[in-house]
Design a protein around this motif. Sequence first.
Motif, PDB file in Angstrom:
ATOM      1  N   LEU A 132       1.057  -1.139  -0.380  1.00  0.00           N
ATOM      2  CA  LEU A 132      -0.134  -0.328   0.488  1.00  0.00           C
ATOM      3  C   LEU A 132       0.955   1.011  -0.091  1.00  0.00           C
ATOM      4  N   SER A 133       1.868   1.161   0.587  1.00  0.00           N
ATOM      5  CA  SER A 133       2.877   2.139   0.605  1.00  0.00           C
ATOM      6  C   SER A 133       3.593   2.437  -0.664  1.00  0.00           C
ATOM      7  N   LYS A 134       4.299   1.825  -1.351  1.00  0.00           N
ATOM      8  CA  LYS A 134       5.158   1.772  -2.137  1.00  0.00           C
ATOM      9  C   LYS A 134       4.654   1.202  -4.008  1.00  0.00           C
ATOM     10  N   GLY A 135       2.927   0.730  -3.601  1.00  0.00           N
ATOM     11  CA  GLY A 135       3.071   0.197  -5.154  1.00  0.00           C
ATOM     12  C   GLY A 135       3.398  -0.902  -5.039  1.00  0.00           C
ATOM     13  N   LEU A 136       3.867  -1.171  -7.140  1.00  0.00           N
ATOM     14  CA  LEU A 136       4.537  -2.582  -7.426  1.00  0.00           C
ATOM     15  C   LEU A 136       5.667  -2.467  -7.385  1.00  0.00           C
ATOM     16  N   MET A 137       7.147  -2.844  -6.726  1.00  0.00           N
ATOM     17  CA  MET A 137       8.071  -2.916  -6.744  1.00  0.00           C
ATOM     18  C   MET A 137       8.205  -4.066  -7.213  1.00  0.00           C
ATOM     19  N   PRO A 138       9.747  -3.921  -8.712  1.00  0.00           N
ATOM     20  CA  PRO A 138      10.209  -2.837  -9.278  1.00  0.00           C
ATOM     21  C   PRO A 138       8.764  -1.675  -9.864  1.00  0.00           C
ATOM     22  N   SER A 139       9.195  -0.582 -10.026  1.00  0.00           N
ATOM     23  CA  SER A 139       7.715  -0.035 -10.660  1.00  0.00           C
ATOM     24  C   SER A 139       7.978  -0.708 -12.094  1.00  0.00           C
ATOM     25  N   ARG A 140       8.945  -0.799 -13.172  1.00  0.00           N
ATOM     26  CA  ARG A 140       8.484  -0.923 -13.832  1.00  0.00           C
ATOM     27  C   ARG A 140       8.095  -2.607 -14.377  1.00  0.00           C
ATOM     28  N   TYR A 141       7.118  -2.585 -13.500  1.00  0.00           N
ATOM     29  CA  TYR A 141       6.756  -4.271 -13.807  1.00  0.00           C
ATOM     30  C   TYR A 141       5.353  -3.301 -13.974  1.00  0.00           C
ATOM     31  N   GLY A 142       4.743  -2.449 -13.390  1.00  0.00           N
ATOM     32  CA  GLY A 142       3.448  -1.848 -14.247  1.00  0.00           C
ATOM     33  C   GLY A 142       3.368  -0.413 -14.846  1.00  0.00           C
ATOM     34  N   ASP A 143       2.518  -0.166 -15.604  1.00  0.00           N
ATOM     35  CA  ASP A 143       2.636   0.451 -16.197  1.00  0.00           C
ATOM     36  C   ASP A 143       2.923   2.411 -15.167  1.00  0.00           C
ATOM     37  N   LYS A 144       2.282   2.550 -13.652  1.00  0.00           N
ATOM     38  CA  LYS A 144       2.215   2.742 -13.169  1.00  0.00           C
ATOM     39  C   LYS A 144       2.277   2.759 -11.299  1.00  0.00           C
ATOM     40  N   GLN A 145       3.522   3.171 -11.122  1.00  0.00           N
ATOM     41  CA  GLN A 145       3.312   2.567  -9.359  1.00  0.00           C
ATOM     42  C   GLN A 145       2.166   3.238  -8.644  1.00  0.00           C
ATOM     43  N   ASP A 146       1.189   1.974  -8.680  1.00  0.00           N
ATOM     44  CA  ASP A 146       0.084   2.513  -7.902  1.00  0.00           C
ATOM     45  C   ASP A 146      -0.918   1.516  -6.623  1.00  0.00           C
ATOM     46  N   ASP A 149      -2.872   1.539  -5.093  1.00  0.00           N
ATOM     47  CA  ASP A 149      -4.647   1.601  -5.198  1.00  0.00           C
ATOM     48  C   ASP A 149      -4.369   0.049  -4.978  1.00  0.00           C
ATOM     49  N   PRO A 150      -5.550  -0.503  -4.273  1.00  0.00           N
ATOM     50  CA  PRO A 150      -5.663  -2.203  -3.965  1.00  0.00           C
ATOM     51  C   PRO A 150      -6.331  -2.245  -5.349  1.00  0.00           C
ATOM     52  N   GLU A 151      -7.620  -2.079  -5.788  1.00  0.00           N
ATOM     53  CA  GLU A 151      -8.037  -2.022  -6.766  1.00  0.00           C
ATOM     54  C   GLU A 151      -7.468  -2.440  -7.974  1.00  0.00           C
ATOM     55  N   ALA A 152      -6.556  -1.050  -8.344  1.00  0.00           N
ATOM     56  CA  ALA A 152      -5.695  -1.107  -9.501  1.00  0.00           C
ATOM     57  C   ALA A 152      -4.981  -2.032  -9.500  1.00  0.00           C
ATOM     58  N   VAL A 153      -4.770  -2.573  -8.259  1.00  0.00           N
ATOM     59  CA  VAL A 153      -3.458  -3.859  -8.812  1.00  0.00           C
ATOM     60  C   VAL A 153      -4.139  -5.267  -9.417  1.00  0.00           C
ATOM     61  N   LEU A 154      -5.126  -5.314  -8.869  1.00  0.00           N
ATOM     62  CA  LEU A 154      -5.950  -6.297  -9.372  1.00  0.00           C
ATOM     63  C   LEU A 154      -6.069  -6.223 -10.518  1.00  0.00           C
ATOM     64  N   LYS A 155      -7.004  -5.314 -11.019  1.00  0.00           N
ATOM     65  CA  LYS A 155      -6.489  -5.549 -12.517  1.00  0.00           C
ATOM     66  C   LYS A 155      -5.761  -4.973 -12.758  1.00  0.00           C
ATOM     67  N   VAL A 205     -13.391  -4.816  -3.405  1.00  0.00           N
ATOM     68  CA  VAL A 205     -11.967  -5.864  -3.868  1.00  0.00           C
ATOM     69  C   VAL A 205     -12.137  -7.056  -3.593  1.00  0.00           C
ATOM     70  N   LEU A 206     -12.967  -7.398  -2.857  1.00  0.00           N
ATOM     71  CA  LEU A 206     -13.525  -8.719  -2.271  1.00  0.00           C
ATOM     72  C   LEU A 206     -13.805  -9.320  -3.818  1.00  0.00           C
ATOM     73  N   ARG A 207     -14.801  -9.112  -4.417  1.00  0.00           N
ATOM     74  CA  ARG A 207     -15.677  -8.828  -5.433  1.00  0.00           C
ATOM     75  C   ARG A 207     -14.257  -8.795  -7.075  1.00  0.00           C
ATOM     76  N   HIS A 208     -13.623  -7.830  -7.294  1.00  0.00           N
ATOM     77  CA  HIS A 208     -12.427  -7.643  -7.830  1.00  0.00           C
ATOM     78  C   HIS A 208     -11.069  -8.843  -7.829  1.00  0.00           C
ATOM     79  N   LEU A 209     -11.028  -9.437  -7.097  1.00  0.00           N
ATOM     80  CA  LEU A 209     -10.202 -10.765  -6.599  1.00  0.00           C
ATOM     81  C   LEU A 209     -11.067 -12.077  -6.693  1.00  0.00           C
ATOM     82  N   ARG A 210     -12.505 -12.188  -6.421  1.00  0.00           N
ATOM     83  CA  ARG A 210     -13.040 -13.830  -7.113  1.00  0.00           C
ATOM     84  C   ARG A 210     -13.380 -13.130  -8.439  1.00  0.00           C
TER      85      ARG A 210
END
Length: 493
Positions: free
Chosen positions: A49-63, A65-71, A96-101
Amino acid sequence: MKRLKEEMSLSIRARYPLLYLVTSEEARAEEMLEGIAQSSRKELIVWSLSKGLMPSRYGDKQDNDPEAVLKHIEASEKKAIFVLRDFHPFLEKEIVLRHLRDLIAHLKKSYKTVVLVSPVLKIPPELEKDITVFDLPLPDAKELTSILNNLLEPYRDSDKVRIDLPPELLEKVVQATLGLTRNEAENVFAKALITGRQFGWDDLPSIIEEKKQLIRKSGILDFIGLSTQLNQVGGLDKLKAWLKERGRAFSVKAREYGLPEPKGLLMLGVQGCGKSLAAKAIAAEWNLPLLRLDVGKIFDSFVGSSEDNMRKAIQQAEAMSPAILWLDEIEKGFSGIQSSGSVDSGTTARIFATFLTWMQEKTKPVFVIATANNVEDLPPELLRKGRFDEIFFIDLPQESERATIFDIHIRLKQREPNKFDIAALAKAADQFSGAEIEQSILSAMYRAFAEDREFTSDDVVQEIGRTVPLAVTAEEKIQYLRDWARHRARPAS
């Protein structure tokens, strides 16, 4: 650790979509997952939650947001293991639970796996059928040995630090730190190293004391410091001999010899005759942490919480193993078992059954010491063969033992025993327990102090004369106890 790595690797290869790894050691968990990712030719991508995706190059952006990371995970085309740190609070959000399912159905058809890493296990009912839970075990003896050797390596040829670590001490030190996380073990070793600019036998008690912090956090068990030595316990020669025979039984050498770890010891006898003192002395003699289980702390007003507290206490004791688990006056802690069904809906009976089953089946080296005063209140199931290695009966001290007890207590009061008539005191204190002997010395000291003088043997004799010992006031009960123990227990003296 090796077995866990194999099981998680197999689950990932079998395309299990959602794994839950319960641990507070994020770094150690991610090191293991990195190894699994490399062996399965996948990438390891971590989100928090504090740093987003690590390393940041793995995502289009370092986000963050829990919903955004599931997407993002759903849209990603990478062969990867996605680690979501401390994701459990977001599982309470419906979206979030629905996104995860929705994501789970997608993951089953892909080369992606989601691993939730958290110190808290919290699974919503909607995910129970789709999630696989793993527990990261605490470092074992081999890993702790490696941690210690890595820490000491730079100092082995140093003139500033003296390291005296023979194999027997190394094994004891590693045993003393079992139950700690890697970071906790590193801190304990470093503290012992810098305290005296050496590493040797003198550091062992301080390492055991460091475990006190773990126990304080749990709130169910109490950590008892190693303050009483076996030579401070008067009499009980047969019990002491039995203990010395088993002092090395927790070592690797004992396992190689074919011996199992000792299970436990039940000490029953007259009040004030040294049962609790002996329990503390055993821990010091064996250099093992002493944990006291207060059964009263187990009980909780919420349904199911008491049983859960007992399981937590057992897990805590096993995590600290090899250790000693002490239940003082066990008959009071588990009183009312027969009427438990009508009084407390069977809670006491269920807790007792859990404890008995664990005693019989336990595989971790946790030595159980139970003390009891009233044998008629002990549940028969507790006395069955296999629960304890031995049952000892501790009677009132004989005259020679009373002399030893007077000697010990006078020394503990910073006085020289040769200035007192120990033989006369021992004879005068006929039928006195160890606790009553100590109290007679204290009473004599109070009187002498009030008169601004040193106390003498005559003062102690006078206090003995004023005291009616328990052996007189509870004569019938003590005789019943002696009769019961004559053919059912070993005499401690």
